[in-house]
Design a protein around this motif. Structure first.
Motif, PDB file in Angstrom:
ATOM      1  N   VAL A 334      29.771 -27.471 -28.980  1.00 54.21           N
ATOM      2  CA  VAL A 334      28.428 -27.915 -29.389  1.00 54.21           C
ATOM      3  C   VAL A 334      27.421 -26.775 -29.444  1.00 54.21           C
ATOM      4  O   VAL A 334      26.325 -26.950 -29.969  1.00 54.21           O
ATOM      5  CB  VAL A 334      27.884 -29.030 -28.459  1.00 54.21           C
ATOM      6  N   PHE A 335      27.781 -25.607 -28.906  1.00 53.68           N
ATOM      7  CA  PHE A 335      26.826 -24.499 -28.898  1.00 53.68           C
ATOM      8  C   PHE A 335      26.640 -23.933 -30.301  1.00 53.68           C
ATOM      9  O   PHE A 335      27.601 -23.725 -31.036  1.00 53.68           O
ATOM     10  CB  PHE A 335      27.303 -23.391 -27.962  1.00 53.68           C
ATOM     11  N   SER A 336      25.381 -23.677 -30.654  1.00 58.84           N
ATOM     12  CA  SER A 336      25.074 -23.066 -31.944  1.00 58.84           C
ATOM     13  C   SER A 336      24.724 -21.588 -31.800  1.00 58.84           C
ATOM     14  O   SER A 336      24.466 -20.901 -32.785  1.00 58.84           O
ATOM     15  CB  SER A 336      23.910 -23.812 -32.616  1.00 58.84           C
ATOM     16  N   VAL A 337      24.714 -21.073 -30.553  1.00 57.89           N
ATOM     17  CA  VAL A 337      24.430 -19.656 -30.303  1.00 57.89           C
ATOM     18  C   VAL A 337      25.733 -18.875 -30.253  1.00 57.89           C
ATOM     19  O   VAL A 337      26.820 -19.454 -30.142  1.00 57.89           O
ATOM     20  CB  VAL A 337      23.653 -19.482 -28.976  1.00 57.89           C
ATOM     21  N   GLU A 338      25.632 -17.555 -30.302  1.00 60.74           N
ATOM     22  CA  GLU A 338      26.826 -16.711 -30.249  1.00 60.74           C
ATOM     23  C   GLU A 338      27.244 -16.394 -28.828  1.00 60.74           C
ATOM     24  O   GLU A 338      28.443 -16.238 -28.548  1.00 60.74           O
ATOM     25  CB  GLU A 338      26.586 -15.406 -31.011  1.00 60.74           C
ATOM     26  N   ASP A 339      26.275 -16.269 -27.916  1.00 68.16           N
ATOM     27  CA  ASP A 339      26.576 -15.821 -26.562  1.00 68.16           C
ATOM     28  C   ASP A 339      26.041 -16.824 -25.532  1.00 68.16           C
ATOM     29  O   ASP A 339      24.979 -17.431 -25.736  1.00 68.16           O
ATOM     30  CB  ASP A 339      25.947 -14.459 -26.296  1.00 68.16           C
ATOM     31  N   ILE A 340      26.767 -16.950 -24.431  1.00 67.44           N
ATOM     32  CA  ILE A 340      26.360 -17.846 -23.350  1.00 67.44           C
ATOM     33  C   ILE A 340      26.515 -17.135 -22.011  1.00 67.44           C
ATOM     34  O   ILE A 340      27.250 -16.151 -21.879  1.00 67.44           O
ATOM     35  CB  ILE A 340      27.207 -19.141 -23.325  1.00 67.44           C
ATOM     36  N   TYR A 341      25.795 -17.656 -21.018  1.00 69.41           N
ATOM     37  CA  TYR A 341      26.011 -17.281 -19.626  1.00 69.41           C
ATOM     38  C   TYR A 341      26.920 -18.317 -18.990  1.00 69.41           C
ATOM     39  O   TYR A 341      26.776 -19.522 -19.216  1.00 69.41           O
ATOM     40  CB  TYR A 341      24.700 -17.266 -18.840  1.00 69.41           C
ATOM     41  N   ILE A 342      27.827 -17.850 -18.146  1.00 74.29           N
ATOM     42  CA  ILE A 342      28.577 -18.743 -17.259  1.00 74.29           C
ATOM     43  C   ILE A 342      28.254 -18.312 -15.845  1.00 74.29           C
ATOM     44  O   ILE A 342      28.570 -17.188 -15.434  1.00 74.29           O
ATOM     45  CB  ILE A 342      30.096 -18.674 -17.503  1.00 74.29           C
ATOM     46  N   ASP A 343      27.589 -19.177 -15.093  1.00 76.11           N
ATOM     47  CA  ASP A 343      27.163 -18.876 -13.732  1.00 76.11           C
ATOM     48  C   ASP A 343      28.062 -19.597 -12.744  1.00 76.11           C
ATOM     49  O   ASP A 343      28.245 -20.820 -12.818  1.00 76.11           O
ATOM     50  CB  ASP A 343      25.714 -19.318 -13.504  1.00 76.11           C
ATOM     51  N   LEU A 344      28.625 -18.834 -11.789  1.00 78.91           N
ATOM     52  CA  LEU A 344      29.509 -19.396 -10.768  1.00 78.91           C
ATOM     53  C   LEU A 344      28.987 -19.041  -9.387  1.00 78.91           C
ATOM     54  O   LEU A 344      28.419 -17.969  -9.176  1.00 78.91           O
ATOM     55  CB  LEU A 344      30.935 -18.861 -10.939  1.00 78.91           C
ATOM     56  N   THR A 345      29.205 -19.952  -8.454  1.00 75.65           N
ATOM     57  CA  THR A 345      28.781 -19.731  -7.066  1.00 75.65           C
ATOM     58  C   THR A 345      29.955 -19.689  -6.110  1.00 75.65           C
ATOM     59  O   THR A 345      29.932 -18.992  -5.105  1.00 75.65           O
ATOM     60  CB  THR A 345      27.802 -20.848  -6.628  1.00 75.65           C
TER      61      THR A 345
END
Length: 371
Positions: A334-345
């Motif tokens: 569903v993302f329309s952007v090229e780059d994403i952040y993946i945040d993990l804890t």
């Protein structure tokens, strides 16, 4: 009653209202579609007493009138009609609706329109106006996270968290959660309020919208919401139930942040999903990191072992975690952007995915315990 129109115009109206026809009608009349010919328009109406949809199409009207046709039969008939002008005729002394096209004719049995329940005219209530583009974006980014399990109906819906300055939409099936914040074109909401509307119905409504900048109006009462555009009216019942406090499950910080290309990660996850094609497939992919390399592993006794590597820009700790690949795959699509952040804890703490440069949206995915 007499009018003419094209097959495509009929299809638009029938497709719009068919979603409100009851699958198991409590009264025979609820298996039908109500049709009303006005000056130069044909109004379709269907309801299952929980959901009502009204849709108007342009026609060439000769004589006004009303009737009710069996939804299933009428739908199948419209799909089989040829392209071109089609004329409908219902005389006052007959219950047969005649359909004429290219020298051919068929007749359909009809039902008494007086028996059909009328959609209520909702005027009083709080009002919210969005653009149709906003509404479509909301259903695309949030709706897929809702549950299909009707035993917990509040999870099948999208939460509308409406405040005077902003609006938030949330959907979750307890395994993942989508969150989107937006602004309204206009609103009469004075104090914050929340209500839940069925996600599948909202997605169906969004498919009928075509004009991105045109308005879509909501009138909110205690138990119902009216959704209106220039061509359509939809009345939904608000789902009863206590929605979980979504703010509490979203991690406030992270120990690892990865920046990754959506296309590269989606392709890697798609290939890793091959290990789930066998009967023993578990849908689980295991993720680990080594420097700026993200490794995705999956395996099954029938298919074998799959190892994928994706380049990421990582800051913070190296964390190993496992996810159901479907929940990751559906979000990436569903993302329309090229780059994403993946945040993990941590390995047992939900991961959070955010589009870079867009802080209105996030997607939370619950990890799978593998030990």
């Amino acid at each position: 009653m007499e009018f003419s129109c094209t097959r495509q115009e009929l299809l638009d109206g029938v497709n719009a209202v068919s979603k409100a026809v009851s699958a198991r009608p409590t009264m025979p009349i609820l298996s039908g579609i109500y049709m009303e010919v006005q000056e130069n328009s044909l109004r379709f109406l269907a309801t299952d007493m929980e959901l009502g949809i009204e849709y108007t199409i342009p026609i060439r009207a000769t004589k006004p009138g009303t009737t009710v046709v069996n939804a299933k039969i009428f739908n199948e008939m419209v799909r089989r009609l040829p392209d071109g002008p089609i004329t409908f005729l219902l005389s006052e002394d007959s219950s047969l609706l005649k359909v004429r096209y290219f020298g051919s004719e068929l007749s359909l049995n009809t039902m008494n329109p007086i028996e059909f329940p009328v959609l209520p005219h909702i005027v009083e209530g709080e009002h919210v106006t969005l653009t149709q583009g906003q509404f479509k974006e909301m259903t695309r980014l949030v709706g897929f996270s809702a549950s299909s399990d009707e035993s917990r109906p509040w999870f099948t819906g999208i939460l509308w968290d409406v405040n005077p300055e902003y609006i938030r939409w949330v959907a979750t099936d307890t395994h993942r959660l989508s969150f989107l914040q937006g602004t309204m074109v206009s609103s009469t909401v004075q104090e914050g309020r929340q209500f839940i509307l069925h996600a599948k119905t909202l997605i169906d409504v969004a498919r009928l919208l075509h004009e991105e900048e045109n308005p879509i109006h909501l009138t909110i009462t205690k138990s119902q919401v009216l959704i209106e555009t220039e061509q359509m009216r939809v009345i939904l019942r608000i789902i009863e139930g206590q929605y979980p406090k979504y703010q509490q499950v979203i991690p406030k910080e992270y120990k690892c942040r990865m920046t990754v290309k959506v296309k590269a990660l989606l392709e890697a996850v798609d290939r890793a999903a091959l290990a789930s094609l066998g009967k023993e497939g578990s849908n689980i992919i295991k993720i680990s990191m080594d420097g700026n390399i993200l490794t995705i592993r999956s395996n099954s006794p029938e298919v074998g072992h799959i190892h994928e590597e994706v380049f990421v820009d990582r800051e913070g700790d190296s964390i190993s975690i496992a996810f159901n690949y479907r929940y990751l795959q559906e979000a990436l699509k569903v993302f329309s952007v090229e780059d994403i952040y993946i945040d993990l804890t941590g390995p047992l703490v939900p991961g959070v995915i955010r589009p870079i440069g867009e802080d209105r949206y996030l997607y939370l995915i619950v990890p799978v315990r593998t030990v």
